[in-house]
Design an enzyme around this catalytic site. Structure first.
Site, PDB file in Angstrom:
ATOM      1  N   GLY A   1       0.819  -1.204   0.000  1.00  0.00           N
ATOM      2  CA  GLY A   1       0.000   0.000   0.000  1.00  0.00           C
ATOM      3  C   GLY A   1       0.856   1.257   0.000  1.00  0.00           C
ATOM      4  O   GLY A   1       1.939   1.303  -0.593  1.00  0.00           O
ATOM      5  N   SER A   2       0.393   2.266   0.697  1.00  0.00           N
ATOM      6  CA  SER A   2       1.054   3.571   0.644  1.00  0.00           C
ATOM      7  C   SER A   2       2.405   3.613   1.350  1.00  0.00           C
ATOM      8  O   SER A   2       3.136   4.593   1.211  1.00  0.00           O
ATOM      9  CB  SER A   2       0.132   4.640   1.248  1.00  0.00           C
ATOM     10  OG  SER A   2      -1.007   4.820   0.430  1.00  0.00           O
ATOM     11  N   THR A   3       2.753   2.561   2.123  1.00  0.00           N
ATOM     12  CA  THR A   3       4.099   2.541   2.701  1.00  0.00           C
ATOM     13  C   THR A   3       5.161   2.412   1.604  1.00  0.00           C
ATOM     14  O   THR A   3       6.348   2.641   1.854  1.00  0.00           O
ATOM     15  CB  THR A   3       4.270   1.379   3.697  1.00  0.00           C
ATOM     16  OG1 THR A   3       4.115   0.129   3.016  1.00  0.00           O
ATOM     17  CG2 THR A   3       3.251   1.472   4.817  1.00  0.00           C
TER      18      THR A   3
END
Length: 639
Positions: free
Chosen positions: A322-324
């Site tokens: 995801g956004s990590t």
């Protein structure tokens, strides 16, 4: 007169015959004695010696396992047990007599008999173990009347921390036929010592050769009934090697308890040395149950639990990051000179990619976003745009440099490498060309991408230091420190690292950052982080027209995964952390508060000051302390 002479001659002839026969018999006996004593003497001496003297292997003491502070986390304890072979007497009769002394059900006696006849006559089988002293003493007192029965005080593995280290240390169990079939030249210990225990999981399994040691030999004199008279000679074996791990038991226990009630994992790493100071997977299980023989009911319960307590999510679980993952894309763009930190991309909530509309998580959009703001607000449109400029192959190269898609070498079984796709991978695996939509999905850590919490922690440590930090789990062997090589510089530009780190600082410390509520309030220990949400299902256009489903309205196993990565202190990084909560929803709500608490515990020790947390959490922390949730080590069942 003639008659007397004839009688005398007859007697003389009979005497000669008898004498000849006697001499022949004596000669035959003499020859036979010579044959037995001289020609076959060595053979019969050996047979007589074997009748009188037996040799037994002595199981070595298994190596101990310590945490980084020297606290024992895997020990050996006395095990009172009864063994039996079928060299002497009638095994069935002996077992019947033994059942009058200790509890041996007919089913148990039948199993023991099958084992006895499946093995060679001199090999021993365990009849009973983990006995009380009273039962053990009764058998020992009656053993002269029980042919083939021996009492023995052996060693058995014990894990004093129970579930705290279950996924990390693993457990031991008796050698099985399957175990033997996997070995080309198995150690005689594994075949000849009854129920010898070997590592079945975790470090116990991967470092079995270090922990096992080598057997000793005992030569004992026995009588005709097989009773041991005395020990003639004893050669001690070599104990297994003691291992000291890099993990801190206090922090490990805290992380384990902090995730209670969740299906989750947390990894904490020293960014300078690579030492893994915590690696927790929840829920856990008690490894002692496997040492003693787990019941069918307990085994079924563990296997049927949808939270998968037997699964080490920290190293075996792989998830879309995801956004990590956005820091990887941002750093790749900076290193390639495709963006500068002040350049903006407009986010109106969605963009067209080919014939498909790609949406930002914020339906109304974020407006104009630069690199710092795009990380702070986790804007998807910004990364859709720059991912297309970079291309998947160069994104993949940067991810590999930062430790994503790499199987890291630590002594645990089932350490999985995530998946960092590129054009060649899709063609090889799926037989299809790479599409621009695939690149867009990869730009926000979705699509074909997968990463484990360990990989995300390594990624964060490398962003914090700019060096190729690698994870390490064994600190010393038999007191000898294991080398920790100085990590090489990754060669990133100072400007690129500063831009990405500045965005991570804003995530946790800017009031509009997605993890602002999970910041560290102490200005000396400021944390830089990034939230992430990993889609479990794709939101359809039909769903969007009717209103996107909220995660909490869906069944648990259809909700999104929640992620958070961080390092601290910002100005002088010491620890990196990665936390995932399976089906937890948003990273800022589910994963960041757990990571915040664990990081504070790592930085301050067992009693962090209340001011380390933002004031909004002070009452919650006071309540946790009042209930003892953040202090003493306790084990609780998940509700």
């Amino acid at each position: 007169m003639a008659k007397d002479e004839d009688s005398s001659a007859n007697v003389t002839r009979r005497g000669l015959v008898l004498m000849g026969a006697q001499l022949a018999l004596i000669a035959g006996l003499g020859w036979r004695m010579r044959h037995l004593q001289v020609e076959e003497g060595e053979r019969y001496r050996l047979l007589a010696e074997e009748n009188r003297v037996n040799e037994h292997l002595i199981a070595p003491s298994r190596g101990l396992i310590f945490d980084r502070q020297g606290h024992l986390i895997a020990v050996n304890q006395q095990n009172y047990r009864v063994l039996m072979s079928r060299e002497r007497g009638n095994p069935a009769d002996t077992l019947m007599q033994l059942s009058r002394i200790i509890d041996l059900s007919p089913e148990r006696r039948a199993r023991i008999l099958r084992e006895l006849y499946d093995r060679r006559a001199f090999q021993k089988v365990t009849v009973a173990e983990h006995m009380s002293w009273e039962d053990f003493a009764r058998v020992a007192a009656n053993s002269p009347a029980l042919p083939g029965v021996e009492t023995e005080v052996g060693l058995s593995r014990h894990y004093p921390e129970a579930g705290t280290f279950a996924h990390l240390v693993g457990y031991v169990g008796p050698v099985s036929d399957y175990d033997l079939s996997q070995l080309e030249n198995p150690d005689p210990l594994l075949r000849e010592v009854p129920d010898f225990q070997i590592g079945k999981n975790g470090i116990e399994r991967r470092l079995e050769d270090n922990l096992r040691g080598s057997a000793g030999i005992s030569r004992v004199e026995i009588n005709a009934s097989g009773r041991i008279i005395r020990e003639l000679e004893r050669v001690e074996g070599r104990s297994g090697e003691d291992l000291q791990l890099t993990v801190d038991s206090g922090l490990q226990d805290y992380a384990q308890r902090r995730m209670e009630g969740e299906s989750a994992a947390t990894v904490v790493m020293d960014v300078q040395s690579g030492d893994l100071v915590a690696m927790a997977s929840a829920p856990s299980f008690d490894p002692n149950n496997f040492v003693f023989g787990i019941s069918t009911g307990d085994w079924r319960a563990l296997n049927e639990d949808e939270y998968r307590p037997l699964y080490n999510k920290a190293v075996s679980g792989v998830y879309p990051p995801g956004s990590t993952f956005k820091m990887v894309v941002a750093l790749a763009a900076m290193e390639l000179g495709l963006v500068n930190p002040n350049e903006t991309v407009f986010c109106g909530g969605s963009i067209m990619v080919g014939n498909r509309r790609a949406h930002c998580w914020r339906r109304g959009g974020h407006g104009h976003m630069n690199l710092r703001d795009s990380l702070k607000s986790s804007c998807d449109i910004y990364y859709y745009d720059i991912a297309q400029r970079i291309g998947i192959d160069r994104i993949s190269e940067m991810a590999n440099r930062l430790g994503i898609g790499i199987r890291h070498d630590i002594p645990l079984p089932a350490v999985r490498a995530g998946n960092m796709p590129d054009r060649e991978w899709k063609q090889r695996v799926h037989g299809e060309p790479w599409l621009i939509g695939d690149t867009v999905n990869s730009g926000i850590g979705q699509g074909f991408m997968l990463a484990s919490p360990l990989e995300l922690c390594v990624m964060t440590a490398r962003l914090a230091t700019g060096k190729a930090v690698s994870p390490r789990l064994v600190r010393s062997v038999n007191g000898v420190p294991q080398p920790a090589p100085e990590p090489e510089d990754l060669g990133f530009s100072a400007a690129g690292l500063a831009a990405v780190r500045g965005g991570m600082w804003a995530v946790s410390n800017d009031r509009r950052g997605t993890a602002y509520r999970s910041r560290i309030a102490d200005p000396q220990m400021v944390m830089a982080g990034k939230t992430g949400t990993s889609q479990v299902r794709r939101i359809t256009e039909a769903e969007r027209r009717t209103g996107v489903f909220r995660n909490e309205d869906l069944p648990w196993n259809r909700r999104d995964h929640a992620l958070f990565v961080a390092y601290a202190p910002f100005d002088n990084p010491r620890y990196a952390i990665a936390t995932i909560v399976e089906h937890g929803g948003g990273g800022s709500r589910a994963a960041a508060p757990i990571a915040q608490d664990v990081m504070i515990r790592a930085l301050y020790g067992p009693e962090p000051p209340l001011d380390a947390w933002p004031s909004a959490r002070h009452q919650e922390i006071r309540e946790r302390r009042r209930l003892g949730l953040d202090s003493a080590s306790v084990q609780r069942d998940r509700a």
